[in-house]
Enzyme design. Structure first.
Site, short mmCIF file in Angstrom:
data_model
loop_
_atom_site.label_atom_id
_atom_site.label_comp_id
_atom_site.label_asym_id
_atom_site.label_seq_id
_atom_site.Cartn_x
_atom_site.Cartn_y
_atom_site.Cartn_z
N THR A 35 46.07 38.14 34.36
CA THR A 35 47.41 38.64 34.66
C THR A 35 48.46 38.05 33.73
O THR A 35 49.41 38.74 33.35
CB THR A 35 47.77 38.32 36.12
OG1 THR A 35 46.83 38.95 36.98
CG2 THR A 35 49.16 38.81 36.47
N SER A 78 39.80 38.13 34.89
CA SER A 78 38.93 37.02 35.27
C SER A 78 37.69 37.43 36.07
O SER A 78 36.68 36.71 36.03
CB SER A 78 39.71 35.93 36.01
OG SER A 78 40.23 36.40 37.23
N THR A 82 43.55 34.38 37.40
CA THR A 82 43.51 33.43 38.52
C THR A 82 42.33 33.64 39.47
O THR A 82 41.97 32.73 40.21
CB THR A 82 44.81 33.51 39.33
OG1 THR A 82 45.00 34.83 39.82
CG2 THR A 82 46.00 33.10 38.47
N ASP A 83 41.69 34.82 39.44
CA ASP A 83 40.63 35.09 40.42
C ASP A 83 39.46 34.12 40.30
O ASP A 83 38.89 33.69 41.30
CB ASP A 83 40.12 36.52 40.28
CG ASP A 83 41.10 37.55 40.81
OD1 ASP A 83 42.13 37.15 41.39
OD2 ASP A 83 40.85 38.76 40.64
#
Length: 324
Positions: A12, A54, A86-87
């Site tokens: 992101t 990710s 971030t995942d």
């Protein structure tokens, strides 16, 4: 002046929202063109190594990142920042924590809002991460995650909210430090760290989450020659429904290592309960309890251990604690 390498992997932080508000990858990473040199105190080198959401990141990609950091160290870089979606950021961070020698600061960061959204947090997080990577106080503290003015250890940090800017938290232990006016301040540190120098990652390590009424179906599905290891997020302090036990025993009989953690947000797996499916019986069956890690982190650690050739009691000892 310190030289910091920023390795950009996508996520992101590198994406933009289109006219419909849908967040999509860019052909070129906009975050890699910003000057975040902290008033000339830092020389920043950008390397747009990947452009991956990710969920597309694999242990093989993580290994390539590890090798890139080692090359940077040989080239005289003083610290490394990795921008990441971030995942799976916490998994990549912990993989690097387990496989890097802890000689220079390595900081992972990301964003919850894309680069052109109102209130975008990517550039600020990147600037904060550069400040941490350039700090002498960050040396020897393992791989760090910097988000939203907080400094977390890769070992325990986890994503706790799907969209909130303050999503990254360290349950039970709290952050290592904070950032105020671009200055990092540390208040805690890890007791011990240990790294393995692996050159490949073994496939076939899986993760299951226990639930009420669970039986042996999923365990039997993994009872095959392709399975190298299994992590189970158990109930409470580390327990399983009794209907899972026959299938679990069949997996253990194949000498497939089974690691048990808790599915709880706080606390750790322990051998407390002495009933059918309780943690005491599971340990007696040959299940190894991993204390302090969540399921995804324990899976990463099991991958690293198996890839390093650990087996039997050595692997069980390695997995039994989150210290190393």
């Amino acid at each position: 002046m310190k030289t910091i390498l920023a390795i950009h992997t996508g996520g992101t932080i590198s994406m933009s929202a289109d006219e419909n508000g849908e967040v999509i990858p860019n052909q070129e990473n906009p975050i890699a063109s910003h000057d975040v040199t902290l008033d000339g105190q830092v020389k920043l080198i950008n390397d747009p190594m990947f452009n991956l959401p990710s969920p597309h990141v694999t242990p093989e990609v993580m290994l390539q990142l590890r090798d890139r950091v080692l090359k940077a160290e040989k080239d005289g870089i003083d610290g490394v920042v990795i921008t990441h979606g971030t995942d799976t950021l916490e998994e990549t961070a912990y993989f690097l924590d387990l496989t890097l020698p802890n000689r220079l600061p390595v900081v992972l960061t990301g964003a919850m809002r894309s680069s052109n959204e109102i209130g975008s947090d990517g550039l600020y997080n990147l600037q904060s991460s550069v400040a941490v990577a350039a700090s002498d106080d960050a040396i020897g503290k393992g791989v760090l995650v910097v988000m939203n003015d907080e400094i977390h250890t890769a070992r325990y940090v986890t994503k706790t909210h799907t969209t909130n800017l303050a999503t990254f938290k360290t349950p039970t232990f709290g952050p290592l430090g904070i950032i105020s006016k671009h200055q990092p301040y540390f208040f805690q540190e890890l007791i011990k760290s240990e790294a393995f120098n692996i050159d490949h990652v073994e496939p076939g390590v899986f993760l299951l989450k226990a639930f009420a009424g669970m039986d042996g179906t999923l365990f039997d599905a993994l009872n095959n020659g392709a399975t190298k290891g299994l992590v189970v997020e158990g109930l409470g302090s580390g327990n399983l429904p009794p209907a899972t036990l026959p299938a679990l025993k069949r997996i253990l009989d194949r000498d497939i290592p089974v690691i048990l953690v808790s599915r709880c947000y706080n606390g750790m797996a322990q051998d407390i309960y002495d009933y059918q499916g309780g943690g005491i019986e599971l340990e007696q069956m040959g299940v190894s309890l991993c204390r302090g890690l969540n399921g995804p982190k324990a899976r990463i650690k099991l991958i690293v251990g198996i890839s390093n050739g650990l087996k039997g009691s050595r692997l069980a000892q390695y997995m039994s604690t989150a210290i190393s």
